[in-house]
Write an enzyme that holds these catalytic residues in place. Structure first.
Site, PDB file in Angstrom:
ATOM      1  CD  GLN A 226      79.412 -50.866  86.015  1.00  0.00           C
ATOM      2  OE1 GLN A 226      78.247 -50.614  86.275  1.00  0.00           O
ATOM      3  NE2 GLN A 226      80.084 -51.838  86.597  1.00  0.00           N
ATOM      4  CB  SER A 227      82.812 -51.876  79.091  1.00  0.00           C
ATOM      5  OG  SER A 227      83.823 -50.931  79.408  1.00  0.00           O
ATOM      6  CB  THR A 228      79.626 -55.541  78.990  1.00  0.00           C
ATOM      7  OG1 THR A 228      80.046 -55.990  80.288  1.00  0.00           O
ATOM      8  CG2 THR A 228      80.850 -55.453  78.068  1.00  0.00           C
TER       9      THR A 228
ATOM     10  CD  GLN B 257      82.570 -54.414  82.454  1.00  0.00           C
ATOM     11  OE1 GLN B 257      82.322 -53.217  82.355  1.00  0.00           O
ATOM     12  NE2 GLN B 257      83.722 -54.933  82.051  1.00  0.00           N
TER      13      GLN B 257
ATOM     14  N   GLY C  32      76.529 -49.861  80.030  1.00  0.00           N
ATOM     15  CA  GLY C  32      76.543 -51.011  79.131  1.00  0.00           C
ATOM     16  C   GLY C  32      77.141 -50.725  77.776  1.00  0.00           C
TER      17      GLY C  32
END
Length: 364
Positions: free
Chosen positions: A25-27, A30, A66
């Site tokens: 997941q990107s961040t 999230q 992340g």
């Protein structure tokens, strides 16, 4: 339910090798908030076992939680996945969608090319794809391109939303010390009068001395400290008092928020390197000229100085520069030497430097 034709692509040679389940997941936000997506991605491991992989051969790669998929830089999990595929140890790469693996065409096609050379399948929730087959490779290439385009559309929507809020002066920033958001969300002067006095003193001393270094010297001679706001996670928003530094003075004098102006777009990130520059991943940030600021709302909030005074300060700082003697007069210097700081060399044209003997009186 997977289409029946997918079973023709899945062979014993695949299930006897590793099934790499990639989770990303990107961040961190999230990862913390979108737990349903995390759960769905981890469920790919059970789906791999349903397709025939023994549990010991199912490897979950979640080191990149992340981290953005815009680049492979810093994604150790993706690098491990590429290495395992390239060495022929993987029978399949499992993911929730193509965007989980990469949002960059270069990274995506590198993975697909490696899968083609080592007979590795790509499996997501829509089906099983064999990069060695033309139709599957074409479809995978299209999905990778759409994944990269989706990232571009996300940036455009987010950037457009920020610009729209900035044009109305409602986009919130990290305000410099001396300014705060009140209960209604409007920018106001800091309620602490000691902080207000310290900020005003910086501007007052600069008006008389006309030099940023002179302001630093004045505060050091008088033992004055200037407030600064911390932004670390544990002490976010806390105000501390520190000795004044040259860079701190310049940041105060160059900040238009102290003049009651709301400004958006003072910096711009340049992604492409100029000729002779080394390639970089994240680009470089440069200052934008005042005339090119996208958003400038004067008299937006209470100010420490006027807009006219702010512009005079910038002109004075620009005139204090020591290079291009023909274009800049230089700052006012102290000392008994005649015409110091304004005498130029007759050969090269540069400004002459005056130094003093140890007694501080005799120049040379």
């Amino acid at each position: 339910m997977l289409p029946p034709l997918n079973s023709m692509k899945l062979r014993n040679a695949h299930v006897t090798r590793l099934a790499l389940v990639y989770v990303r997941q990107s961040t961190r936000i999230q990862v913390r908030d979108n737990t349903a997506s995390t759960t769905r991605q981890y469920q790919r491991a059970q789906r791999a076992q349903d397709l025939g992989w023994p549990a010991p051969l199912v490897v979950v790669i979640d080191q990149d939680q992340g981290r953005s998929g815009a680049s492979s830089a810093g994604r150790d999990g993706f690098a491990y996945l590429i290495a395992e595929v390239g060495l022929g140890r993987a029978g399949a790469v499992r993911c929730l969608a193509a965007s989980r693996l990469a949002r960059s065409s270069s990274d995506w096609y590198r993975l697909i090319e490696s899968c083609d050379l080592t007979d590795t399948l790509v499996i997501d929730e829509d089906g099983i794809y064999d990069p060695g087959q033309y139709n599957d490779r074409l479809l995978l290439g299209f999905r990778g391109t759409m994944s990269e385009a989706e990232l571009h559309w996300l940036h455009c929507r987010l950037g457009g939303g920020k610009l729209e809020k900035a044009q109305h002066g409602t986009l919130r920033w990290r305000l410099p010390v001396g300014l705060v958001y009140d209960g209604a969300g409007q920018i106001a002067l800091a309620p602490d009068e000691e902080i207000q006095h310290a900020v005003r003193q910086v501007f007052e001393v600069f008006v008389t001395s006309k030099s940023a270094l002179a302001v630093v010297k004045y505060c050091a001679d008088h033992g004055l400290q200037i407030p600064d706001r911390l932004w670390q996670r544990e002490r976010k928003g806390e105000v501390v008092w520190r000795p004044l530094r040259h860079a701190r003075v310049l940041s105060i004098l160059h900040n238009p928020f102290y003049a009651g102006a709301y400004v958006y777009g003072r910096t711009k990130t340049r992604q492409r390197p100029l000729p002779g520059e080394a390639p970089r991943v994240k680009g470089s940030t440069r200052q934008v000229k005042r005339d090119d600021w996208p958003t400038l709302l004067q008299d937006h909030h209470p100010a420490y100085i006027s807009w006219a005074q702010f512009r005079r300060h910038l002109e004075q700082l620009d005139d204090n520069r020591t290079f291009d003697a023909d274009q800049h007069r230089g700052t006012v210097r102290e000392g008994g030497a005649l015409l110091q700081g304004i005498v130029g060399c007759g050969v090269c044209g540069r400004r002459m430097t005056v130094r003093y003997m140890p007694d501080g009186v005799r120049p040379m």
